[in-house]
Design a protein around this motif. Structure first.
Motif, short mmCIF file in Angstrom:
data_model
loop_
_atom_site.label_atom_id
_atom_site.label_comp_id
_atom_site.label_asym_id
_atom_site.label_seq_id
_atom_site.Cartn_x
_atom_site.Cartn_y
_atom_site.Cartn_z
N SER A 185 0.85 -1.18 0.00
CA SER A 185 0.00 0.00 0.00
C SER A 185 0.88 1.23 0.00
CB SER A 185 -0.93 -0.01 1.21
OG SER A 185 -1.79 1.10 1.19
N PHE A 186 1.08 1.80 -1.18
CA PHE A 186 2.01 2.91 -1.32
C PHE A 186 1.56 4.14 -0.56
CE2 PHE A 186 3.56 6.69 -3.54
CZ PHE A 186 4.92 6.43 -3.57
N ALA A 187 0.27 4.41 -0.59
CA ALA A 187 -0.24 5.66 -0.03
C ALA A 187 0.00 5.78 1.47
CB ALA A 187 -1.74 5.80 -0.33
N ILE A 188 0.08 4.66 2.16
CA ILE A 188 0.30 4.70 3.60
C ILE A 188 1.75 4.42 3.97
CG2 ILE A 188 -2.08 4.05 4.06
CD1 ILE A 188 -0.98 1.26 4.90
N SER A 189 2.61 4.34 2.97
CA SER A 189 4.00 4.01 3.22
C SER A 189 4.85 5.26 3.43
CB SER A 189 4.58 3.22 2.04
OG SER A 189 3.95 1.97 1.90
N VAL A 190 5.76 5.15 4.36
CA VAL A 190 6.87 6.10 4.40
C VAL A 190 7.85 5.66 3.32
CG1 VAL A 190 8.76 7.02 5.78
CG2 VAL A 190 6.57 6.49 6.86
N VAL A 191 8.25 6.58 2.48
CA VAL A 191 9.17 6.26 1.40
C VAL A 191 10.42 7.12 1.54
CG1 VAL A 191 7.38 5.48 -0.18
CG2 VAL A 191 8.04 7.90 -0.16
N GLY A 192 11.50 6.64 0.96
CA GLY A 192 12.73 7.38 1.07
C GLY A 192 13.79 6.90 0.11
N TRP A 193 14.87 7.63 0.12
CA TRP A 193 16.04 7.30 -0.67
C TRP A 193 17.26 7.21 0.24
CZ3 TRP A 193 15.97 6.00 -5.75
CH2 TRP A 193 14.81 6.34 -6.47
N TYR A 194 18.06 6.21 0.00
CA TYR A 194 19.32 6.01 0.68
C TYR A 194 20.41 5.85 -0.36
CZ TYR A 194 16.57 5.04 4.90
OH TYR A 194 15.70 5.13 5.97
N ARG A 195 21.65 6.01 0.05
CA ARG A 195 22.74 5.80 -0.88
C ARG A 195 23.88 5.07 -0.19
NH1 ARG A 195 24.62 12.08 -2.00
NH2 ARG A 195 25.60 12.49 0.03
N GLN A 196 24.62 4.32 -0.99
CA GLN A 196 25.72 3.54 -0.48
C GLN A 196 26.83 3.49 -1.53
OE1 GLN A 196 24.77 -0.53 0.54
NE2 GLN A 196 26.45 -0.63 2.02
N ALA A 197 27.96 4.05 -1.17
CA ALA A 197 29.14 3.99 -2.02
C ALA A 197 29.91 2.71 -1.71
CB ALA A 197 30.02 5.22 -1.79
N PRO A 198 30.72 2.23 -2.66
CA PRO A 198 31.49 1.01 -2.42
C PRO A 198 32.33 1.10 -1.16
CG PRO A 198 31.59 1.61 -4.73
CD PRO A 198 30.93 2.76 -4.01
N GLY B 255 2.23 11.43 5.98
CA GLY B 255 1.60 12.69 6.32
C GLY B 255 2.14 13.89 5.59
N GLY B 256 3.15 13.68 4.73
CA GLY B 256 3.66 14.76 3.92
C GLY B 256 4.90 15.44 4.45
N THR B 257 5.46 14.93 5.53
CA THR B 257 6.67 15.50 6.09
C THR B 257 7.90 14.96 5.35
OG1 THR B 257 5.66 15.71 8.28
CG2 THR B 257 8.06 15.78 8.16
N THR B 258 8.79 15.85 4.99
CA THR B 258 10.03 15.45 4.34
C THR B 258 11.20 15.72 5.26
OG1 THR B 258 10.25 17.60 3.25
CG2 THR B 258 9.12 15.84 2.03
N ASN B 259 12.20 14.87 5.15
CA ASN B 259 13.43 15.03 5.90
C ASN B 259 14.60 14.75 4.98
OD1 ASN B 259 12.57 15.33 8.91
ND2 ASN B 259 11.35 13.61 8.16
N TYR B 260 15.69 15.49 5.20
CA TYR B 260 16.85 15.37 4.35
C TYR B 260 18.12 15.25 5.18
CZ TYR B 260 13.78 17.06 0.64
OH TYR B 260 12.75 17.20 -0.25
N ALA B 261 19.06 14.49 4.65
CA ALA B 261 20.39 14.53 5.20
C ALA B 261 20.98 15.91 4.99
CB ALA B 261 21.27 13.47 4.54
N ASP B 262 21.88 16.30 5.87
CA ASP B 262 22.49 17.62 5.74
C ASP B 262 23.15 17.81 4.37
OD1 ASP B 262 23.60 17.91 9.21
OD2 ASP B 262 21.68 18.37 8.27
N SER B 263 23.74 16.76 3.86
CA SER B 263 24.42 16.84 2.58
C SER B 263 23.46 17.05 1.41
CB SER B 263 25.25 15.57 2.34
OG SER B 263 24.42 14.43 2.33
N ALA B 264 22.18 16.75 1.62
CA ALA B 264 21.19 16.86 0.56
C ALA B 264 20.35 18.12 0.63
CB ALA B 264 20.26 15.64 0.59
N LYS B 265 20.30 18.76 1.77
CA LYS B 265 19.45 19.92 1.95
C LYS B 265 19.82 21.04 0.97
CE LYS B 265 18.45 19.18 6.84
NZ LYS B 265 18.65 19.68 8.23
N GLY B 266 18.79 21.59 0.34
CA GLY B 266 18.99 22.68 -0.60
C GLY B 266 19.34 22.25 -2.00
#
Length: 116
Positions: A28-41, A54-65
């Protein structure tokens, strides 16, 4: 079967932009918290951005802006718009989804390379 299918990765020069997409099915996508992660070798997988049900977004400091996470519930898709890309953004980017409850799911990853 649960599937998170990522696309949009590639090679971009520093200062460029990319939009990653992740199509989600089987949950159920609509009720899911979704996000992106990254992993370098050789490094740990780190949070880039999340978008709650609920529409709240959060960002890593490196991604903000520079990065923007968004979601289209009609398409069951989460996006990551990346701008002003830097060589240190080079990584494999993973889509993540967590429906209501403890279960969580990962995509296969899409490679992003920032290089001249």
């Amino acid at each position: 079967q649960v599937q998170l299918v990522e696309s949009g990765g590639g090679l971009v020069q520093p200062g460029g932009s990319l939009r990653l997409s992740c199509a989600v099915s089987g949950i159920s996508f609509a009720i899911s918290v979704v996000g992106w992660y990254r992993q370098a070798p050789g490094k740990q997988r780190n949070l880039v951005a999340t978008f709650t049900r609920g529409g709240t977004t959060n960002y890593a400091d490196s991604a903000k802006g520079r990065f923007t996470i968004s979601r289209d519930n009609a398409k069951n898709t989460v996006y990551l718009q990346m701008s002003s890309l830097k060589p240190e953004d080079t990584s494999v980017y993973y889509c993540h989804a967590q429906p209501d409850g403890p279960a969580n799911y990962w995509g296969q990853g899409t490679k992003v390379t920032i290089s001249s």
